[in-house]
Design an enzyme around this catalytic site. Structure first.
Site, PDB file in Angstrom:
ATOM      1  N   ARG A  55       0.841  -1.212   0.000  1.00  0.00           N
ATOM      2  CA  ARG A  55       0.000   0.000   0.000  1.00  0.00           C
ATOM      3  C   ARG A  55       0.867   1.250   0.000  1.00  0.00           C
ATOM      4  O   ARG A  55       0.458   2.308  -0.457  1.00  0.00           O
ATOM      5  CB  ARG A  55      -0.969  -0.006   1.192  1.00  0.00           C
ATOM      6  CG  ARG A  55      -1.861   1.237   1.263  1.00  0.00           C
ATOM      7  CD  ARG A  55      -3.111   1.072   2.119  1.00  0.00           C
ATOM      8  NE  ARG A  55      -2.871   0.372   3.353  1.00  0.00           N
ATOM      9  CZ  ARG A  55      -2.239   0.880   4.424  1.00  0.00           C
ATOM     10  NH1 ARG A  55      -1.788   2.118   4.394  1.00  0.00           N
ATOM     11  NH2 ARG A  55      -2.072   0.154   5.503  1.00  0.00           N
ATOM     12  N   TYR A 107     -15.136  17.331 -17.019  1.00  0.00           N
ATOM     13  CA  TYR A 107     -15.504  15.958 -16.692  1.00  0.00           C
ATOM     14  C   TYR A 107     -16.539  15.941 -15.559  1.00  0.00           C
ATOM     15  O   TYR A 107     -16.312  16.498 -14.488  1.00  0.00           O
ATOM     16  CB  TYR A 107     -14.250  15.170 -16.303  1.00  0.00           C
ATOM     17  CG  TYR A 107     -14.513  13.697 -16.239  1.00  0.00           C
ATOM     18  CD1 TYR A 107     -14.736  12.962 -17.398  1.00  0.00           C
ATOM     19  CD2 TYR A 107     -14.570  13.027 -15.026  1.00  0.00           C
ATOM     20  CE1 TYR A 107     -14.997  11.615 -17.352  1.00  0.00           C
ATOM     21  CE2 TYR A 107     -14.825  11.667 -14.971  1.00  0.00           C
ATOM     22  CZ  TYR A 107     -15.037  10.968 -16.142  1.00  0.00           C
ATOM     23  OH  TYR A 107     -15.304   9.630 -16.095  1.00  0.00           O
ATOM     24  N   ASP A 177      -6.187  19.008 -15.731  1.00  0.00           N
ATOM     25  CA  ASP A 177      -6.582  17.661 -16.132  1.00  0.00           C
ATOM     26  C   ASP A 177      -6.133  17.487 -17.580  1.00  0.00           C
ATOM     27  O   ASP A 177      -6.686  18.091 -18.496  1.00  0.00           O
ATOM     28  CB  ASP A 177      -8.098  17.479 -15.988  1.00  0.00           C
ATOM     29  CG  ASP A 177      -8.545  16.052 -16.300  1.00  0.00           C
ATOM     30  OD1 ASP A 177      -7.867  15.385 -17.107  1.00  0.00           O
ATOM     31  OD2 ASP A 177      -9.575  15.623 -15.752  1.00  0.00           O
ATOM     32  N   LYS A 202      -7.588   6.232 -20.428  1.00  0.00           N
ATOM     33  CA  LYS A 202      -7.976   6.674 -21.762  1.00  0.00           C
ATOM     34  C   LYS A 202      -6.797   6.562 -22.732  1.00  0.00           C
ATOM     35  O   LYS A 202      -6.248   5.493 -22.903  1.00  0.00           O
ATOM     36  CB  LYS A 202      -8.509   8.112 -21.704  1.00  0.00           C
ATOM     37  CG  LYS A 202      -9.465   8.377 -20.537  1.00  0.00           C
ATOM     38  CD  LYS A 202     -10.828   7.781 -20.731  1.00  0.00           C
ATOM     39  CE  LYS A 202     -11.707   7.854 -19.497  1.00  0.00           C
ATOM     40  NZ  LYS A 202     -11.915   9.194 -18.939  1.00  0.00           N
TER      41      LYS A 202
HETATM   42  C1  LIG Z   1     -12.159   9.656 -17.642  1.00  0.00           C
HETATM   43  C2  LIG Z   1     -11.772  10.994 -17.156  1.00  0.00           C
HETATM   44  C3  LIG Z   1     -11.554  11.235 -15.796  1.00  0.00           C
HETATM   45  C4  LIG Z   1     -11.769  10.152 -14.747  1.00  0.00           C
HETATM   46  O1  LIG Z   1     -10.871   9.092 -14.903  1.00  0.00           O
HETATM   47  P1  LIG Z   1     -11.186   7.585 -14.419  1.00  0.00           P
HETATM   48  O2  LIG Z   1      -9.909   6.870 -14.753  1.00  0.00           O
HETATM   49  O3  LIG Z   1     -12.370   7.114 -15.186  1.00  0.00           O
HETATM   50  O4  LIG Z   1     -11.452   7.656 -12.957  1.00  0.00           O
HETATM   51  C5  LIG Z   1     -11.158  12.501 -15.420  1.00  0.00           C
HETATM   52  N1  LIG Z   1     -11.009  13.495 -16.313  1.00  0.00           N
HETATM   53  C6  LIG Z   1     -11.224  13.309 -17.621  1.00  0.00           C
HETATM   54  C7  LIG Z   1     -11.044  14.442 -18.575  1.00  0.00           C
HETATM   55  C8  LIG Z   1     -11.619  12.061 -18.086  1.00  0.00           C
HETATM   56  O5  LIG Z   1     -11.851  11.890 -19.387  1.00  0.00           O
END
Ligand SMILES: *Cc1c(COP(=O)(O)O)cnc(C)c1O
Length: 378
Positions: A55, A107, A177, A202
């Site tokens: 962890r 998001y 982000d 992604k």
């Molecule tokens: C998918 C996404 C998230 C969240 O990510 P997860 O891996 O699904 O928790 C945050 N910001 C953006 C722009 C995203 O496309």
């Protein structure tokens, strides 16, 4: 090899295949397999061992984080998901009475964490659209300015350096982000951001087979806070996912090049169709995001958007595509698309399509999309 000082700056394709790969060891694999261990052998003084308990830290995390640090330009901390990464920045930093500036069209889970949990904790949340940089009046008195650029799904691009300058002058920190761009196409820390946050589920890993996230920072105290938060809250990534992510990183440059080129070709083709409106792609000359995107990005990602006349047409179009999977994620090797308004919440037309361009042959994909558009019109 990977840890020697390069003679000249290496190009992206070279950087991604070597990122985080350890120095060769006789008889060992190039990229060691996942360290499946809850605990590590530990005699005497715990400070003498690099690993104690999984962890706190794990050798598979170390290699992946080293790879991300090379690409981001600052130490990276891996989390169980993009949302775990976002929460690790937002929750411990913000205190009652603090002000958070966040995109109104970003998001949805980040927005609901901000307006829900953080709002209930007494944090003032100022939502601003990504189509314009946050004005000084929104930044005034803020603790943190959260940007999402390019934004998902609106595909607007915010000038990170310009906002970072104004935010820092006002005493605020800046988090970006960077999920849509990936650190190959856009480096928020170089542009002045304090945090680069990513969902690695992604484009970064690109195979649609895992959920993961990370945060990169340059300030050592902030890095310690992130690691401490991860250890204390315990929402950690499994070594197998992290190993898979590291393996997938090797093709990031190739995927990004192919997907960006096909996305541009598809967007350009759609511009010629009278039955397709509001085609958006930051790489498209003439797009309202293009000028800033060109200055700040190298490659424009895999996501385009466009609008069909109504819900029925959009649903028929999606059903008629043969090479395009209906799904809500993006950035994967297989093209996918969705009618975004099916989720509600965002202020989007019923026929709005978010389309993630995969690694298929560009001519095959464009032909499939055009055929589905023709079919669904009839
Ligand atoms: C998918 C996404 C998230 C969240 O990510 P997860 O891996 O699904 O928790 C945050 N910001 C953006 C722009 C995203 O496309």
């Amino acid at each position: 090899m990977a840890e020697q000082k390069p003679r000249r700056p290496l190009r992206d394709r070279t950087r991604v295949v070597h990122a985080g790969v350890p120095r060769p060891v006789q008889g060992a694999p190039q990229l060691p397999g996942p360290a499946l261990a809850s605990h590590f052998h530990l005699e005497g003084d715990p400070a003498t061992s690099p690993y104690v308990y999984s962890r706190d830290g794990n050798p598979t995390w170390t290699l992946y984080q080293r790879a991300l640090a090379e690409l981001e330009g600052g130490p990276a901390t891996v989390f169980a998901s993009g949302m775990a990464a976002a929460a690790a920045v937002l929750v411990p930093l913000l205190r009652p009475g603090d002000v958070l500036v966040a995109p109104s069209d970003g998001y949805p889970a980040v927005r609901s964490l901000a307006t829900g949990h953080l709002g209930r904790c007494g944090i003032e949340v100022r939502l601003v659209p990504s189509s314009e940089p946050p004005p000084d009046s929104a930044i005034e008195g803020a603790r943190l300015v959260w940007l999402e650029t390019p934004s998902n799904p609106s595909l607007d691009v915010v000038d990170i350096a310009e906002v970072a300058r104004r935010a820092h002058a006002a005493g605020a920190l800046v988090a970006v982000d960077n999920t849509l761009a990936t650190p190959l196409a856009q480096r928020p820390l170089d542009l002045g951001a304090d945090y680069s946050v990513s969902s690695d589920s992604k484009h970064l890993t690109g195979h649609g087979d895992l959920i993961l996230g990370h945060v990169a920072v340059r300030d050592p105290d902030r890095r310690s806070e992130l690691v401490g938060w991860r250890t204390e809250t315990g929402a950690i990534a499994g070594p197998f996912e992290v190993w898979l992510a590291h393996r997938s990183l090797a093709t990031l440059a190739l995927r990004l090049e192919q997907q960006s080129a096909t996305a541009l070709a598809l967007a350009e083709r759609l511009l010629f169709r009278e039955d397709v409106a509001a085609v958006r792609y930051p790489g498209l000359p003439g797009d309202r995001a293009h000028e800033v995107a060109k200055r700040q990005m190298r490659g424009f990602g895999s996501v385009i958007s466009f609008t069909l006349e109504d819900r029925g047409r959009a649903e028929r179009f999606l059903a008629d595509c043969e090479l395009v999977e209906q799904a809500t994620s993006f950035g994967g090797v297989r093209s996918s698309a969705e009618r975004r308004a099916r989720w509600g919440g965002d202020d989007l037309p019923e026929g709005f399509i978010r389309f993630s361009v995969g690694c298929e042959d560009a001519d095959d994909l464009i032909a499939d999309v055009e055929r589905a558009l023709d079919l669904s019109a009839g």
